[in-house]
Every structure is written in structure tokens, then in C-alpha cells.
Design a protein around this motif. Sequence first.
Motif, PDB file in Angstrom:
ATOM      1  N   GLU A   1     -31.531  97.735   3.380  1.00  0.00           N
ATOM      2  CA  GLU A   1     -31.702  96.520   2.601  1.00  0.00           C
ATOM      3  C   GLU A   1     -33.179  96.381   2.258  1.00  0.00           C
ATOM      4  O   GLU A   1     -34.056  96.717   3.058  1.00  0.00           O
ATOM      5  CB  GLU A   1     -31.192  95.293   3.352  1.00  0.00           C
ATOM      6  CG  GLU A   1     -31.943  94.945   4.604  1.00  0.00           C
ATOM      7  CD  GLU A   1     -31.403  93.694   5.295  1.00  0.00           C
ATOM      8  OE1 GLU A   1     -30.220  93.360   5.104  1.00  0.00           O
ATOM      9  OE2 GLU A   1     -32.176  93.055   6.029  1.00  0.00           O
ATOM     10  N   THR A   2     -33.445  95.898   1.063  1.00  0.00           N
ATOM     11  CA  THR A   2     -34.813  95.754   0.576  1.00  0.00           C
ATOM     12  C   THR A   2     -35.064  94.303   0.214  1.00  0.00           C
ATOM     13  O   THR A   2     -34.238  93.667  -0.438  1.00  0.00           O
ATOM     14  CB  THR A   2     -35.050  96.641  -0.662  1.00  0.00           C
ATOM     15  OG1 THR A   2     -34.771  98.001  -0.331  1.00  0.00           O
ATOM     16  CG2 THR A   2     -36.495  96.525  -1.133  1.00  0.00           C
ATOM     17  N   VAL A   3     -36.197  93.781   0.652  1.00  0.00           N
ATOM     18  CA  VAL A   3     -36.545  92.407   0.325  1.00  0.00           C
ATOM     19  C   VAL A   3     -37.941  92.380  -0.278  1.00  0.00           C
ATOM     20  O   VAL A   3     -38.869  93.024   0.217  1.00  0.00           O
ATOM     21  CB  VAL A   3     -36.473  91.487   1.567  1.00  0.00           C
ATOM     22  CG1 VAL A   3     -37.369  91.975   2.695  1.00  0.00           C
ATOM     23  CG2 VAL A   3     -36.831  90.050   1.195  1.00  0.00           C
ATOM     24  N   LYS A   4     -38.057  91.662  -1.375  1.00  0.00           N
ATOM     25  CA  LYS A   4     -39.347  91.375  -1.993  1.00  0.00           C
ATOM     26  C   LYS A   4     -39.551  89.875  -1.934  1.00  0.00           C
ATOM     27  O   LYS A   4     -38.627  89.108  -2.211  1.00  0.00           O
ATOM     28  CB  LYS A   4     -39.376  91.874  -3.442  1.00  0.00           C
ATOM     29  CG  LYS A   4     -39.316  93.382  -3.575  1.00  0.00           C
ATOM     30  CD  LYS A   4     -39.282  93.824  -5.018  1.00  0.00           C
ATOM     31  CE  LYS A   4     -37.925  93.554  -5.633  1.00  0.00           C
ATOM     32  NZ  LYS A   4     -37.811  94.100  -7.011  1.00  0.00           N
ATOM     33  N   GLY A   5     -40.753  89.473  -1.556  1.00  0.00           N
ATOM     34  CA  GLY A   5     -40.949  88.050  -1.354  1.00  0.00           C
ATOM     35  C   GLY A   5     -42.349  87.578  -1.651  1.00  0.00           C
ATOM     36  O   GLY A   5     -43.286  88.366  -1.810  1.00  0.00           O
ATOM     37  N   LEU A   6     -42.454  86.257  -1.703  1.00  0.00           N
ATOM     38  CA  LEU A   6     -43.717  85.598  -2.003  1.00  0.00           C
ATOM     39  C   LEU A   6     -43.821  84.358  -1.133  1.00  0.00           C
ATOM     40  O   LEU A   6     -42.833  83.644  -0.931  1.00  0.00           O
ATOM     41  CB  LEU A   6     -43.741  85.194  -3.481  1.00  0.00           C
ATOM     42  CG  LEU A   6     -45.083  84.815  -4.101  1.00  0.00           C
ATOM     43  CD1 LEU A   6     -45.993  86.034  -4.184  1.00  0.00           C
ATOM     44  CD2 LEU A   6     -44.853  84.248  -5.509  1.00  0.00           C
ATOM     45  N   GLU A   7     -45.025  84.113  -0.614  1.00  0.00           N
ATOM     46  CA  GLU A   7     -45.273  82.906   0.165  1.00  0.00           C
ATOM     47  C   GLU A   7     -46.552  82.254  -0.342  1.00  0.00           C
ATOM     48  O   GLU A   7     -47.589  82.908  -0.469  1.00  0.00           O
ATOM     49  CB  GLU A   7     -45.390  83.230   1.647  1.00  0.00           C
ATOM     50  CG  GLU A   7     -45.572  81.994   2.523  1.00  0.00           C
ATOM     51  CD  GLU A   7     -45.262  82.245   3.991  1.00  0.00           C
ATOM     52  OE1 GLU A   7     -45.601  81.365   4.819  1.00  0.00           O
ATOM     53  OE2 GLU A   7     -44.695  83.301   4.302  1.00  0.00           O
ATOM     54  N   LEU A   8     -46.455  80.965  -0.621  1.00  0.00           N
ATOM     55  CA  LEU A   8     -47.597  80.175  -1.067  1.00  0.00           C
ATOM     56  C   LEU A   8     -47.923  79.150  -0.003  1.00  0.00           C
ATOM     57  O   LEU A   8     -47.015  78.563   0.607  1.00  0.00           O
ATOM     58  CB  LEU A   8     -47.288  79.466  -2.385  1.00  0.00           C
ATOM     59  CG  LEU A   8     -46.926  80.339  -3.586  1.00  0.00           C
ATOM     60  CD1 LEU A   8     -46.456  79.468  -4.743  1.00  0.00           C
ATOM     61  CD2 LEU A   8     -48.116  81.184  -4.006  1.00  0.00           C
ATOM     62  N   ASN A   9     -49.199  78.930   0.254  1.00  0.00           N
ATOM     63  CA  ASN A   9     -49.542  77.928   1.252  1.00  0.00           C
ATOM     64  C   ASN A   9     -50.794  77.162   0.854  1.00  0.00           C
ATOM     65  O   ASN A   9     -51.689  77.686   0.181  1.00  0.00           O
ATOM     66  CB  ASN A   9     -49.697  78.541   2.647  1.00  0.00           C
ATOM     67  CG  ASN A   9     -50.616  79.749   2.662  1.00  0.00           C
ATOM     68  OD1 ASN A   9     -51.817  79.610   2.475  1.00  0.00           O
ATOM     69  ND2 ASN A   9     -50.053  80.935   2.885  1.00  0.00           N
ATOM     70  N   LEU A  10     -50.808  75.926   1.298  1.00  0.00           N
ATOM     71  CA  LEU A  10     -51.956  75.040   1.131  1.00  0.00           C
ATOM     72  C   LEU A  10     -52.207  74.397   2.483  1.00  0.00           C
ATOM     73  O   LEU A  10     -51.292  73.847   3.094  1.00  0.00           O
ATOM     74  CB  LEU A  10     -51.680  73.971   0.067  1.00  0.00           C
ATOM     75  CG  LEU A  10     -52.774  72.920  -0.140  1.00  0.00           C
ATOM     76  CD1 LEU A  10     -54.050  73.562  -0.654  1.00  0.00           C
ATOM     77  CD2 LEU A  10     -52.284  71.830  -1.103  1.00  0.00           C
ATOM     78  N   LYS A  11     -53.454  74.471   2.967  1.00  0.00           N
ATOM     79  CA  LYS A  11     -53.779  73.983   4.297  1.00  0.00           C
ATOM     80  C   LYS A  11     -55.046  73.140   4.248  1.00  0.00           C
ATOM     81  O   LYS A  11     -55.900  73.329   3.386  1.00  0.00           O
ATOM     82  CB  LYS A  11     -54.008  75.154   5.268  1.00  0.00           C
ATOM     83  CG  LYS A  11     -52.893  76.180   5.289  1.00  0.00           C
ATOM     84  CD  LYS A  11     -53.193  77.319   6.253  1.00  0.00           C
ATOM     85  CE  LYS A  11     -52.111  78.376   6.215  1.00  0.00           C
ATOM     86  NZ  LYS A  11     -52.354  79.459   7.194  1.00  0.00           N
ATOM     87  N   LYS A  12     -55.128  72.236   5.225  1.00  0.00           N
ATOM     88  CA  LYS A  12     -56.355  71.492   5.424  1.00  0.00           C
ATOM     89  C   LYS A  12     -56.596  71.361   6.918  1.00  0.00           C
ATOM     90  O   LYS A  12     -55.715  70.929   7.671  1.00  0.00           O
ATOM     91  CB  LYS A  12     -56.309  70.100   4.794  1.00  0.00           C
ATOM     92  CG  LYS A  12     -57.623  69.333   4.988  1.00  0.00           C
ATOM     93  CD  LYS A  12     -57.544  67.922   4.476  1.00  0.00           C
ATOM     94  CE  LYS A  12     -58.893  67.206   4.631  1.00  0.00           C
ATOM     95  NZ  LYS A  12     -59.325  67.143   6.058  1.00  0.00           N
ATOM     96  N   ALA A  13     -57.789  71.730   7.355  1.00  0.00           N
ATOM     97  CA  ALA A  13     -58.172  71.642   8.760  1.00  0.00           C
ATOM     98  C   ALA A  13     -59.432  70.789   8.878  1.00  0.00           C
ATOM     99  O   ALA A  13     -60.299  70.803   8.005  1.00  0.00           O
ATOM    100  CB  ALA A  13     -58.436  73.035   9.336  1.00  0.00           C
ATOM    101  N   GLY A  14     -59.533  70.040   9.985  1.00  0.00           N
ATOM    102  CA  GLY A  14     -60.699  69.212  10.220  1.00  0.00           C
ATOM    103  C   GLY A  14     -60.553  67.831   9.616  1.00  0.00           C
ATOM    104  O   GLY A  14     -59.839  67.622   8.637  1.00  0.00           O
ATOM    105  N   GLY A  15     -61.211  66.851  10.235  1.00  0.00           N
ATOM    106  CA  GLY A  15     -61.135  65.485   9.750  1.00  0.00           C
ATOM    107  C   GLY A  15     -59.888  64.787  10.260  1.00  0.00           C
ATOM    108  O   GLY A  15     -59.068  65.360  10.969  1.00  0.00           O
ATOM    109  N   PRO A  16     -59.711  63.527   9.883  1.00  0.00           N
ATOM    110  CA  PRO A  16     -58.569  62.765  10.395  1.00  0.00           C
ATOM    111  C   PRO A  16     -57.228  63.224   9.833  1.00  0.00           C
ATOM    112  O   PRO A  16     -56.191  62.937  10.413  1.00  0.00           O
ATOM    113  CB  PRO A  16     -58.882  61.331   9.956  1.00  0.00           C
ATOM    114  CG  PRO A  16     -59.786  61.487   8.776  1.00  0.00           C
ATOM    115  CD  PRO A  16     -60.606  62.717   9.042  1.00  0.00           C
TER     116      PRO A  16
END
Length: 669
Positions: free
Chosen positions: A474-489
Motif C-alpha cells: 500500500e502506498t500513501v502520499k500525504g501532507l501536514e500543515l501546522n501553525l504553532k505559537k510558543a511563549g507568552g500567556p
Amino acid sequence: MATDQGHPGHDRGGIEEIVVSAHPGGRSRFEILQGTSVLAGEELARTLRSTIGDSLDGLPGLSQTSFGQGASRPIIRGLGGDRLRILINDLGTFDASTTSPDHAPAVDLATARKVEVIRGPATLMYGANAIAGVVNVIDDRVPRALPENGRVDGQFRTSYGTNGDEVLNSGALNANIIGGLMAHVDGFYRDAGDFKAPGFLRSDRERAANPLASGESEPFGRAENSDLENWGITGGLSYVGRHGFLGASVTRLDNNYGIPVELEEEEEEGGSTDSEAGGEEGVRIDIEQTRYDLIGEWTSDFLVFDQARFRFGYADYDQAELEGGEIGTLFLNDEWEGRIDLDQIAHEGWTGTSGLHLRSRDFEAIGAEAFVPPNETFQWGLYSFQSYEIGPWHFDAGARLDRQDVQSDNLGVERNFTGISLSAGASYALRDGYLIGINSFRTERAPNADELFSNGPHLATFTFELGDVDLGEETVKGLELNLKKAGGPFEFLINGFYYDYSDFIFERFTGEEEDGLPVAQFTATNARFYGLELEADYELWRAGEQAFSINAQLDFVNAKETASDTPLSRIPPLSFTLGSDYESHYFDVHIAAEYAASQKDIGEFELPTDDYVNLTASLVVHPFEERDISLIIEGRNLADSDIRFHTSFLKDLVPAPGRTVRFILRAGF
């Protein structure tokens, strides 16, 4: 958010500080272009359950197989089984848990120091069988460093749970014998009786579809034969020097638990068969494993590398399925795994890790449920993962070559597969702690022995399973998008993913019956998975060591066959969790409510599940100023809801346990 914090130092910690060693090179959660979670310290003690699947169920993107309180594997983004690897210090658990959901993984978190979860393909380091992700349990069975405070360090936990009178005692000790010679010992013992459910064991839909015969009483409240008793002990020795360590350990694990449904076929009028909850003479599982590990690291520069890691493990695993005290089926597994990983010397923003990975499995099933013939599997892989950083930009790229040979002498069949995994990603660090990233991948997974060779009744899944020796990769092609914020309240992580499968291997019901069971044929189809995971934490108020914050979590996954738009089976529903935390020097309070929506996107011959609310709360007390001692009171399902996990084969036969309160004492020294 899951953090690597404990007491002392139990204050709110940033996601940027948490290092995930299961990722090539060991990087922080903030840097990794995949969804990750880490449990350690007080949080690990608070979430600890009798199974690894139940312990990790509250993490983003995770659900569980839930086969009673004795057996449950994690599921990541709707994918589990042989697509998800459970590891102990980067090596497998060497068991039969991928063969059937009633088989418990040979791992317990009672003596773990940390648990790392990578959501999404971790195939570069761990092979195509980690296409769904990795759960890496890290312990100190081979000491890696000298104690910080004197010659001895360790931890101790004891707990009592009200539902089933569960008792757990565990401890671990590292001792510096002389010079750099270190000794380690750890162990645990757990005992629990039958758990109590909120009401009827069988769901409303199941009772309506399959009413009991006249005069039979509907099982209510107590889940008979759901009790368990397990224990484990480990001894290890290592030498810790200026440039690394080398050591070995031996572990013994015994696990005996009941299956809270009757798996035996029972003759009814008209010659049909049925499986019911609460059988008088239920099936029990008795697992014994002896495991040997050899682990070493070299942390001084040589050639173009600055660190080398070596891991090797071997285990002899026996699992007996007991019916009325007699062995009905015996599962035997001899397995070893080894790996060497080399970290490159950083040069002008360029870093990398490359490795060699070997794995061998000799599996045999004997008896009534020997639906898979004896088989042997050998795998090897070569990989390289490279990173380049310039200013706010970070780039990742990697490739892995895998080879798998699987054979059954009984059938006279041998299949050979060669697969390639590729990945590439980029991230950009914005101002004020924000980061945006994208990760793409292509992976090939070879079918395993169960998918190729199965031919017989599999009572745990209520099917007659048929493999297909002609299955391809089986073959899988994929994409992952991420948005992160670290620090502060305000901190958050958002991960969106899309997987496009060619020749996705799954069990399709044929509409036929064999031995009174519906026939499920392993077959291949095209499928797509997409979903979203959200973690957010907002600190509303802080005054000195006191703080109050609210947090939220959202999970969503959709999985269907591409051509027909038919939903795949046992996909977890949308869930949303809202919680709050109060932290102070002497105590912390956590309250959360998880809402899981009803699941009506169902596969063939599958019943829908209703929505539910799971209310949890905990109080953690730190009674001593400079001591790592915690008193924890933790409650789960406090509203006594009828919780049925859609990912479980037993969802219509037995629910999750009802209201549970646990009292825990944890100490580190």
C-alpha cells in the motif's frame, strides 16, 4: 498541553522546551513538523491506567481499541494495528498485539519515565509499520547517566482506584555502585477486580437487534470476567563514562486478564451462533514474556559524526488463551530488533541523522483460534534524515529504503517486498513565538503475515478472516500543515493532515458465512484520510506562583474509500475538550469535560454510536517544599456516562468503566 513537567518545577512550561527523542536528532515539539505529545512526571502519574491505550486516550489525535480493562492499543488518526509502532526505548514490544485487539501490548507505563507520541508517519526512523505514528515509552532499565544528587535516585508510586478496587504499586531505583558502574531495578504489581459499568452492558441498539432468549437476564452494572492481575520486574547494569554509556537489562512480564464478553461460539436454536456479554465461563489471556536489551551511546566526535546510538532487544513471548482453565489457543513469538543511529556534526546550519534498522519475527499460533499459520518475517531498513537552518527558515528532507521478506513454510509461500519512504518539509519562525510549517511524505508499506495468510475463525473480532497472498504494497502520499505559537500567556498548536492511500489494506465483509461467522476478506482499495487537531492554552491570570488558565482541544478525522465514498469502519468521531487549571506552590487543580459526538459515518455491518460527555477532575498536592512528592486525587467519568468507543470491537457489548476515583502517592528521589 502535555508537558514534561513535574514537581519540583511543576509550573507551566512552554512547548518549546520539550525535547522529543523519538524524532531524528531529538528536537523540541515547537520545531517538529508533525503533531507530538509528551507525558512525564505528575501528568504521567495522573493519566496512568491499566492499559497503554486507555492511558493515552486523552491526547490529541489518539483513541483506543478498548478490549476491556486488560487490553487496549492506541489508535492515531483512525489508524492502528500494524500501522502504529509501540516502542520501549526505540525498540518494539515483541508481542502479538497487532494480531488481535484482545492481545495486550507487552508494555506497562507504571515504571516509565516519559512517553513520547508522534502523530503521523514516523517511517524514516522506524520503518513503514510506523505509518500512523509512534508511541515511544522511555524508562531507565539501562541507566544512561549518573545520579544528580548522590549515589542513588529513583521513583515510587502507589495508587488505589474505586472502580474494581484497583491497586497499583511500582518503583524504580538507580544506584551508582562504584566509579561509572550503575545498577537499575524496577518493578510493578497491579490487581483489579471486575469493573462497574453505568447501566446495561449491551447497547440499546444491540439489545434491540439481538434480544436475549426468554428467561435470560440482561447483563447490568458489573462486567463479569473483566478483572486482571499483572506484574513485571527488571534488572539492569551499565557503565557510564565521559563519552557515553553501555549497558544491558533483563525484564520479566506476566499479565493475566479476562475478556468481558463470551468469545466462544454458542449453539442456539436453528444452528446459529452468537456471542454474548458476561459469559459464565469467559476467556482469559495469560501472557508471559522474558526480554533482553542491550543499549549504548557514544557522544564524542568521530569521522563526520558526534554521536552514535546502539539498540538491540530480544524477547521470548508466550500467550495462552484460557477457556475454562484449559489452553484453547497458544501464541508464540520469538522476536529481535536492532538499530544503529548516527548523528552528524553540525556544520553551518546543517545537521542530520542516518541509521541501519533490522527486525526479525518468528510467530506461531497453535489451537482453536490459530487463524494464522506459522510464519517468519525479516525486515531491514536504511535511512537518512537531513536538516538545514538559515535564519528563520528550517528545512527537512529524508529517505528510507525498506526490505521485507515474509514466509509460511506450511503454505509453501514466500513474499518479498521493497519499499521507499520519502519526506520533505519546511517551516518559518515568525515574530512573537509563531511558527508555520508544511511537511509532505510518500511511504510504501508491505502487507504483514496476517493480511497475507489468515484463514480461520477470529472470535475476538467476530469474523472468519481470509488473507490474500497476492496483496501488494500500500502506498500513501500525504501532507501536514501546522501553525504553532510558543511563549507568552497564549500558546497553541494546530495540525491539519491529508492522506491519499493507494491499495489501502483492510477487511471487507463478503456477505458469506463460515463456521457461523461473517467472512472478512483482506483486500486493497483506494482511501483518503483527512483531519484536524487543535491544542490551545490561555493563561488568564498569574500572581507569583499562582496561575489560572483555560485550555481546549479538538480532534477530527474523516476516512473513506475514494471511489465509493463509503466510510471506513471504526473511525473515531469528532471530539472537543474544554478544561481549566489552577496552579500554586502547594497544589494544582485540573477540571475538564470531553464531548465526543455521535458517529454515524459507519462502515459495512457496523452500528453507529451515540455521543457522550466524559467529565474528569484532579487535585495534585505538593506537601513538602523541596521534596518531589505528590498526593493526587483523580476522577474519571464523574458523570457516570455510558461511554462506548466507536473504535472498539466491543462497543455494543460492553461500555467503558463508569465513575472512577483514584488516590495516588508519587515520590521521586
